[in-house]
Design a protein around this motif. Structure first.
Motif, PDB file in Angstrom:
ATOM      1  N   ALA A 135      -6.452 -29.623 -55.320  1.00  0.00           N
ATOM      2  CA  ALA A 135      -6.171 -30.795 -54.493  1.00  0.00           C
ATOM      3  C   ALA A 135      -5.244 -31.780 -55.199  1.00  0.00           C
ATOM      4  O   ALA A 135      -4.256 -32.264 -54.615  1.00  0.00           O
ATOM      5  N   ILE A 136      -5.528 -32.090 -56.456  1.00  0.00           N
ATOM      6  CA  ILE A 136      -4.727 -33.084 -57.173  1.00  0.00           C
ATOM      7  C   ILE A 136      -3.360 -32.540 -57.578  1.00  0.00           C
ATOM      8  O   ILE A 136      -2.328 -33.163 -57.287  1.00  0.00           O
ATOM      9  N   PRO A 137      -3.280 -31.352 -58.240  1.00  0.00           N
ATOM     10  CA  PRO A 137      -1.952 -30.842 -58.608  1.00  0.00           C
ATOM     11  C   PRO A 137      -1.030 -30.611 -57.414  1.00  0.00           C
ATOM     12  O   PRO A 137       0.167 -30.895 -57.484  1.00  0.00           O
ATOM     13  N   ILE A 190       2.546 -32.416 -57.116  1.00  0.00           N
ATOM     14  CA  ILE A 190       3.763 -31.599 -57.155  1.00  0.00           C
ATOM     15  C   ILE A 190       4.649 -31.892 -55.948  1.00  0.00           C
ATOM     16  O   ILE A 190       5.869 -32.083 -56.087  1.00  0.00           O
ATOM     17  N   MET A 191       4.048 -31.933 -54.758  1.00  0.00           N
ATOM     18  CA  MET A 191       4.848 -32.226 -53.568  1.00  0.00           C
ATOM     19  C   MET A 191       5.403 -33.639 -53.607  1.00  0.00           C
ATOM     20  O   MET A 191       6.551 -33.881 -53.204  1.00  0.00           O
ATOM     21  N   ASN A 245       2.920 -26.864 -51.745  1.00  0.00           N
ATOM     22  CA  ASN A 245       2.289 -26.664 -50.445  1.00  0.00           C
ATOM     23  C   ASN A 245       1.536 -25.346 -50.402  1.00  0.00           C
ATOM     24  O   ASN A 245       0.465 -25.247 -49.801  1.00  0.00           O
ATOM     25  N   GLY A 246       2.081 -24.331 -51.058  1.00  0.00           N
ATOM     26  CA  GLY A 246       1.434 -23.019 -51.052  1.00  0.00           C
ATOM     27  C   GLY A 246       0.077 -23.025 -51.722  1.00  0.00           C
ATOM     28  O   GLY A 246      -0.875 -22.418 -51.229  1.00  0.00           O
ATOM     29  N   ILE A 247      -0.031 -23.715 -52.861  1.00  0.00           N
ATOM     30  CA  ILE A 247      -1.327 -23.722 -53.543  1.00  0.00           C
ATOM     31  C   ILE A 247      -2.358 -24.565 -52.797  1.00  0.00           C
ATOM     32  O   ILE A 247      -3.559 -24.426 -53.033  1.00  0.00           O
ATOM     33  N   SER A 248      -1.891 -25.421 -51.878  1.00  0.00           N
ATOM     34  CA  SER A 248      -2.845 -26.208 -51.086  1.00  0.00           C
ATOM     35  C   SER A 248      -3.256 -25.492 -49.810  1.00  0.00           C
ATOM     36  O   SER A 248      -4.002 -26.053 -48.989  1.00  0.00           O
ATOM     37  N   SER A 249      -2.797 -24.245 -49.630  1.00  0.00           N
ATOM     38  CA  SER A 249      -3.160 -23.494 -48.437  1.00  0.00           C
ATOM     39  C   SER A 249      -4.681 -23.370 -48.335  1.00  0.00           C
ATOM     40  O   SER A 249      -5.353 -22.934 -49.264  1.00  0.00           O
ATOM     41  N   GLY A 250      -5.226 -23.739 -47.199  1.00  0.00           N
ATOM     42  CA  GLY A 250      -6.666 -23.639 -46.986  1.00  0.00           C
ATOM     43  C   GLY A 250      -7.459 -24.807 -47.542  1.00  0.00           C
ATOM     44  O   GLY A 250      -8.686 -24.871 -47.353  1.00  0.00           O
ATOM     45  N   LEU A 251      -6.806 -25.751 -48.233  1.00  0.00           N
ATOM     46  CA  LEU A 251      -7.539 -26.857 -48.851  1.00  0.00           C
ATOM     47  C   LEU A 251      -8.241 -27.725 -47.812  1.00  0.00           C
ATOM     48  O   LEU A 251      -9.415 -28.090 -47.973  1.00  0.00           O
ATOM     49  N   VAL A 252      -7.518 -28.074 -46.742  1.00  0.00           N
ATOM     50  CA  VAL A 252      -8.112 -28.920 -45.702  1.00  0.00           C
ATOM     51  C   VAL A 252      -9.315 -28.217 -45.076  1.00  0.00           C
ATOM     52  O   VAL A 252     -10.384 -28.814 -44.878  1.00  0.00           O
ATOM     53  N   MET A 253      -9.180 -26.926 -44.772  1.00  0.00           N
ATOM     54  CA  MET A 253     -10.285 -26.182 -44.166  1.00  0.00           C
ATOM     55  C   MET A 253     -11.452 -26.032 -45.138  1.00  0.00           C
ATOM     56  O   MET A 253     -12.620 -26.112 -44.736  1.00  0.00           O
ATOM     57  N   ALA A 296      15.423 -43.602 -48.739  1.00  0.00           N
ATOM     58  CA  ALA A 296      14.215 -44.426 -48.798  1.00  0.00           C
ATOM     59  C   ALA A 296      13.093 -43.784 -47.995  1.00  0.00           C
ATOM     60  O   ALA A 296      11.917 -43.819 -48.386  1.00  0.00           O
ATOM     61  N   GLY A 297      13.448 -43.176 -46.856  1.00  0.00           N
ATOM     62  CA  GLY A 297      12.438 -42.502 -46.044  1.00  0.00           C
ATOM     63  C   GLY A 297      11.817 -41.321 -46.774  1.00  0.00           C
ATOM     64  O   GLY A 297      10.603 -41.109 -46.725  1.00  0.00           O
ATOM     65  N   VAL A 298      12.657 -40.568 -47.498  1.00  0.00           N
ATOM     66  CA  VAL A 298      12.150 -39.428 -48.268  1.00  0.00           C
ATOM     67  C   VAL A 298      11.246 -39.923 -49.394  1.00  0.00           C
ATOM     68  O   VAL A 298      10.179 -39.342 -49.659  1.00  0.00           O
ATOM     69  N   TRP A 299      11.651 -40.988 -50.071  1.00  0.00           N
ATOM     70  CA  TRP A 299      10.808 -41.542 -51.136  1.00  0.00           C
ATOM     71  C   TRP A 299       9.462 -42.027 -50.583  1.00  0.00           C
ATOM     72  O   TRP A 299       8.418 -41.849 -51.226  1.00  0.00           O
ATOM     73  N   ALA A 300       9.499 -42.620 -49.389  1.00  0.00           N
ATOM     74  CA  ALA A 300       8.250 -43.096 -48.780  1.00  0.00           C
ATOM     75  C   ALA A 300       7.292 -41.945 -48.528  1.00  0.00           C
ATOM     76  O   ALA A 300       6.073 -42.069 -48.745  1.00  0.00           O
ATOM     77  N   THR A 301       7.822 -40.802 -48.101  1.00  0.00           N
ATOM     78  CA  THR A 301       6.937 -39.654 -47.887  1.00  0.00           C
ATOM     79  C   THR A 301       6.435 -39.095 -49.217  1.00  0.00           C
ATOM     80  O   THR A 301       5.309 -38.602 -49.304  1.00  0.00           O
ATOM     81  N   GLY A 302       7.259 -39.179 -50.264  1.00  0.00           N
ATOM     82  CA  GLY A 302       6.810 -38.748 -51.577  1.00  0.00           C
ATOM     83  C   GLY A 302       5.634 -39.564 -52.082  1.00  0.00           C
ATOM     84  O   GLY A 302       4.712 -39.024 -52.719  1.00  0.00           O
ATOM     85  N   VAL A 303       5.645 -40.855 -51.773  1.00  0.00           N
ATOM     86  CA  VAL A 303       4.546 -41.731 -52.181  1.00  0.00           C
ATOM     87  C   VAL A 303       3.228 -41.265 -51.569  1.00  0.00           C
ATOM     88  O   VAL A 303       2.152 -41.437 -52.164  1.00  0.00           O
ATOM     89  N   LEU A 304       3.292 -40.647 -50.383  1.00  0.00           N
ATOM     90  CA  LEU A 304       2.075 -40.127 -49.753  1.00  0.00           C
ATOM     91  C   LEU A 304       1.378 -39.123 -50.670  1.00  0.00           C
ATOM     92  O   LEU A 304       0.148 -39.059 -50.709  1.00  0.00           O
ATOM     93  N   GLY A 305       2.171 -38.321 -51.392  1.00  0.00           N
ATOM     94  CA  GLY A 305       1.587 -37.330 -52.293  1.00  0.00           C
ATOM     95  C   GLY A 305       0.814 -37.977 -53.427  1.00  0.00           C
ATOM     96  O   GLY A 305      -0.302 -37.550 -53.760  1.00  0.00           O
ATOM     97  N   PHE A 306       1.372 -39.031 -54.015  1.00  0.00           N
ATOM     98  CA  PHE A 306       0.679 -39.724 -55.107  1.00  0.00           C
ATOM     99  C   PHE A 306      -0.588 -40.413 -54.591  1.00  0.00           C
ATOM    100  O   PHE A 306      -1.620 -40.403 -55.259  1.00  0.00           O
ATOM    101  N   ALA A 307      -0.494 -40.986 -53.390  1.00  0.00           N
ATOM    102  CA  ALA A 307      -1.661 -41.645 -52.809  1.00  0.00           C
ATOM    103  C   ALA A 307      -2.768 -40.637 -52.523  1.00  0.00           C
ATOM    104  O   ALA A 307      -3.952 -40.895 -52.786  1.00  0.00           O
ATOM    105  N   ALA A 308      -2.394 -39.467 -51.988  1.00  0.00           N
ATOM    106  CA  ALA A 308      -3.388 -38.430 -51.712  1.00  0.00           C
ATOM    107  C   ALA A 308      -4.052 -37.957 -52.994  1.00  0.00           C
ATOM    108  O   ALA A 308      -5.274 -37.738 -53.036  1.00  0.00           O
ATOM    109  N   ALA A 309      -3.276 -37.800 -54.065  1.00  0.00           N
ATOM    110  CA  ALA A 309      -3.839 -37.354 -55.349  1.00  0.00           C
ATOM    111  C   ALA A 309      -4.868 -38.357 -55.856  1.00  0.00           C
ATOM    112  O   ALA A 309      -5.926 -37.977 -56.376  1.00  0.00           O
ATOM    113  N   VAL A 310      -4.577 -39.654 -55.724  1.00  0.00           N
ATOM    114  CA  VAL A 310      -5.518 -40.688 -56.162  1.00  0.00           C
ATOM    115  C   VAL A 310      -6.809 -40.615 -55.351  1.00  0.00           C
ATOM    116  O   VAL A 310      -7.921 -40.675 -55.905  1.00  0.00           O
TER     117      VAL A 310
END
Length: 405
Positions: A289-291, A295-296, A323-331, A376-390
């Motif tokens: 979940a965290i890596p 990474i994304m 994204n590949g290593i997170s396959s099935g994580l939500v389920m 800026a839009g791409v960077w904003a989506t990247g921030v989602l990854g750091f927030a999810a990891a936290v």
């Protein structure tokens, strides 16, 4: 030496065809039509905006039908819900295939795409619930990661099959590929063995099934904490599908170059799902979940810094790996925290949260891009990854449930 009465050790291979075959076929059907829906709408007289809306109806149909899907699964059981969803998807695609032959074909196409989304919602929830109950917990992440990976493989194969048929029969051929694939999925799903649900040992009447509202209230802490991480992860995943072609266009690449980058990223995505599931089963969900989210997030932050084909390709491959290593994580996380009684309702709510994120991610990208810039839009989506990891780092070890992993 084991006696004949000893239970045989579980093997994913023993359920592979019945568990994963329908998913592969259903997703091939979806993949076959996804590239042509917007083109079909344009051929039927839709504007660019309306054509985009009709494509969006697939996701909206899935999102809003997640909660009713839990009730459908509860009423008809997992096997017949899967069969019925595949059959409904086939009928919807057949309607889309004949939309060229009637006067109001655009409306028929729109309704058909909404039904495809609704069918996908029932199919996805029922197959997740089935595997959650059919597979021992020590194999759960591998099973659900394989389920997610199988879905991605089908969506990857579908456009190629559709393109081959369209070469001979025109754009409508893609829909008939979808019909055949989903009919085959329905027929194969009939062979899924019924679950043998063990009792609670009390021997008494378990009472009425929990309601959606009751499950939402009793598990509010999980939905508001870990569910936030799922929301962010889903937004991150959906955004990266838009970012790669948009940044390729920003750099002046043609459609062939953009497709090559996107395809190679998808290929990496499909190669790593099983090892990731095995890691989750053996070491814990945090180890993926965290890596994966970090990474994304890092890859998306790097994309606006790229200025060439090679740079964007390397960033896209990194996204595909994450994204590949997170396959099935939500389920898998949904299965871990779902209760025995009310599991379908819980998973319906869980999937509703995930689909809300998947819908909201591109909206965030669009909004920030319109207000500031694409970078800026791409960077904003990247921030989602750091927030999810936290969120995952805080919530996964703190939330306790009765299933050890």
């Amino acid at each position: 030496m084991t006696s004949p009465d000893d239970p045989q050790p579980f093997s994913l291979r023993s359920i592979a065809v019945a568990a994963f075959g329908p998913t592969l076929l259903f997703s091939i059907g979806q993949g076959a039509i996804l590239p042509v829906v917007a083109l079909s709408a344009r051929d039927l007289g839709a504007s660019v905006a309306v054509a985009a809306l009709i494509v969006t109806l697939i996701g909206l149909g899935s999102w809003f039908f997640n909660l009713p899907a839990s009730l459908v699964t509860l009423k008809f059981g997992e096997r017949w819900s899967i069969v019925g969803a595949a059959a409904a998807g086939a009928l919807a695609l057949a309607a889309a295939g004949v939309s060229y032959l009637i006067t109001d074909g655009l409306w028929l196409l729109a309704v058909a795409m909404a039904v495809v989304g609704m069918a996908a919602s029932v199919f996805g929830l029922a197959r997740q619930k089935y595997l959650t109950e059919a597979v021992p917990v020590e194999f759960r992440a591998r099973a659900l990661s394989t389920l997610g990976g199988t879905n991605r493989i089908g969506v990857f194969i579908g456009p190629f099959v559709g393109a081959a048929v369209m070469h001979f029969f025109g754009i409508g051929g893609a829909y008939w590929v979808g019909v055949v694939a989903m009919v085959a999925a329905a027929m194969l799903s009939v062979t899924i063995p019924d679950l043998q649900v063990a009792g609670d040992g009390s021997g008494g009447d378990p009472g009425p099934q929990p309601t959606l509202r009751g499950v939402a209230v009793s598990h509010a802490g999980i939905f508001l904490s870990l569910g936030l991480g799922i929301l962010l992860l889903s937004a991150l995943r959906s955004s990266r599908q838009v970012v790669i072609p948009l940044w390729a266009d920003h750099l002046g690449m043609d459609a062939t170059q953009a497709s090559l980058i996107y395809g190679l990223s998808g290929a990496i995505d499909m190669l790593v799902f099983y090892p990731a599931g095995k890691l989750m089963d053996r070491k814990g969900r945090q180890w993926v979940a965290i890596p994966s989210t970090l990474i994304m997030g890092i890859a998306l932050v790097l994309i606006p810094l790229t200025g060439s084909f090679t740079g964007l390709l390397l960033a896209a491959l990194l996204i595909g790996f994450g994204n590949g290593i997170s396959s099935g994580l939500v389920m898998t996380l949904g299965a871990d925290f779902s209760p025995d009684r009310g599991r379908g309702q819980f998973l319906g709510l869980w999937r509703f949260i995930a689909d809300a994120g998947a819908t909201g991610g591109p909206v965030l990208l669009s909004g920030v891009t319109a207000a500031v810039s694409l970078g800026a839009g791409v960077w904003a989506t990247g921030v989602l990854g750091f927030a999810a990891a936290v969120v995952f780092a805080i919530t996964i070890p703190r939330l306790k449930h009765r299933r050890n992993y």
